[in-house]
Design an enzyme around this catalytic site. Sequence first.
Site, PDB file in Angstrom:
ATOM      1  CG  HIS A 101      -4.616 -15.068   6.732  1.00 45.24           C
ATOM      2  ND1 HIS A 101      -5.175 -15.197   5.475  1.00 45.24           N
ATOM      3  CD2 HIS A 101      -3.754 -16.112   6.871  1.00 45.24           C
ATOM      4  CE1 HIS A 101      -4.675 -16.264   4.874  1.00 45.24           C
ATOM      5  NE2 HIS A 101      -3.814 -16.839   5.698  1.00 45.24           N
TER       6      HIS A 101
ATOM      7  NE  ARG B 184      19.245  12.933  -5.395  1.00 41.45           N
ATOM      8  CZ  ARG B 184      18.359  12.317  -4.611  1.00 41.45           C
ATOM      9  NH1 ARG B 184      17.587  13.040  -3.791  1.00 41.45           N
ATOM     10  NH2 ARG B 184      18.227  11.005  -4.636  1.00 41.45           N
TER      11      ARG B 184
ATOM     12  NE  ARG C  89       1.151 -11.277  -0.281  1.00 36.13           N
ATOM     13  CZ  ARG C  89       1.361 -10.689  -1.446  1.00 36.13           C
ATOM     14  NH1 ARG C  89       2.471 -10.002  -1.648  1.00 36.13           N
ATOM     15  NH2 ARG C  89       0.478 -10.769  -2.415  1.00 36.13           N
TER      16      ARG C  89
ATOM     17  N   PRO D  88       0.828  -1.208   0.000  1.00 38.55           N
ATOM     18  CG  PRO D  88      -0.822  -1.594   1.587  1.00 38.55           C
ATOM     19  CD  PRO D  88       0.495  -2.111   1.098  1.00 38.55           C
ATOM     20  CD  GLU D  89       2.510   3.491  -4.528  1.00 37.83           C
ATOM     21  OE1 GLU D  89       2.453   4.723  -4.731  1.00 37.83           O
ATOM     22  OE2 GLU D  89       2.851   2.677  -5.408  1.00 37.83           O
TER      23      GLU D  89
END
Length: 290
Positions: free
Chosen positions: A101, A163, A120, A2-3
């Site tokens: 889970h 950069r 997981r 998830p972001e």
Amino acid sequence: MPELPEVETVRRGLEPVFTRSPIERVELRRADLRFPFPPGFAARLAGRRVLALGRRAKYLIGEIDGGDALIMHLGMSGSFRIDAADPEGVFHRARDTKAAHDHVVLHFSGGARVTYNDPRRFGFMLLVPRVELAAHPLFVGLGVEPLGPELTPETLAAELAGRKAPLKAALLDQRTIAGLGNIYVCEALHRAHLSPLRAAGGLVDAKGRPKRGLVDLVRAIREVLGEAIEAGGSSLRDHRQTDGSLGYFQHSFRVYDREDAPCPTPGCRGQVSRIAQSGRSTFFCRDCQK
């Protein structure tokens, strides 16, 4: 994983429950997730109240009365489910994941409970003193929040000046901007018409000032994250909102996972390409992203 928009969506869904009533007890159904739970984790939370639920990058942070901070990370597949004893209650949510889970259950006074489910087990929960939060290894060196006032073209110019790394790689560096992930970097770069391959420092002039492209990029980052949050995030694999429903921003993707599709930029005749950068897929238009 998830972001930021997905984590912020979860935060907003959990906040009313977490801050309404004290935690009555914590049920741990295993001794660890990615890491072992801190010593006395359940006992230290029992009877305590969450004063506020915030977010830093992709971490949820509960401010606990008494001076502690509860750090929570969803990992790859973690999710929270909210249930209530009263089926008519505003916090009732349908069961949507396998009970095998369900690893942590927080029982709140009044009957509401929040269950953490993680097939997981890459997520984790930690308890640290709030005064030590900024110096914690998880947070030291994190860049500015992309939705906070600290993200400006000038602050980003200071980070990118000189950069030579590709622009996309620089934006995914959590020391530059905290919480940005692959999906939303691809989407923001397309909106700003910037190539993910160009040198990051090329957006800063000789005096260290942001060029027009960098101004457009900051605006695009804010726009795409804001729209994704309002859409409940993007559900590609494991992400669900706290009510069990899917986010739907994936239906608004302009380039991500749209390989060979026509570029959606008005007047552009290009198509979406996919390349690999640092082991991740990058989606962009070679014609209008320069």
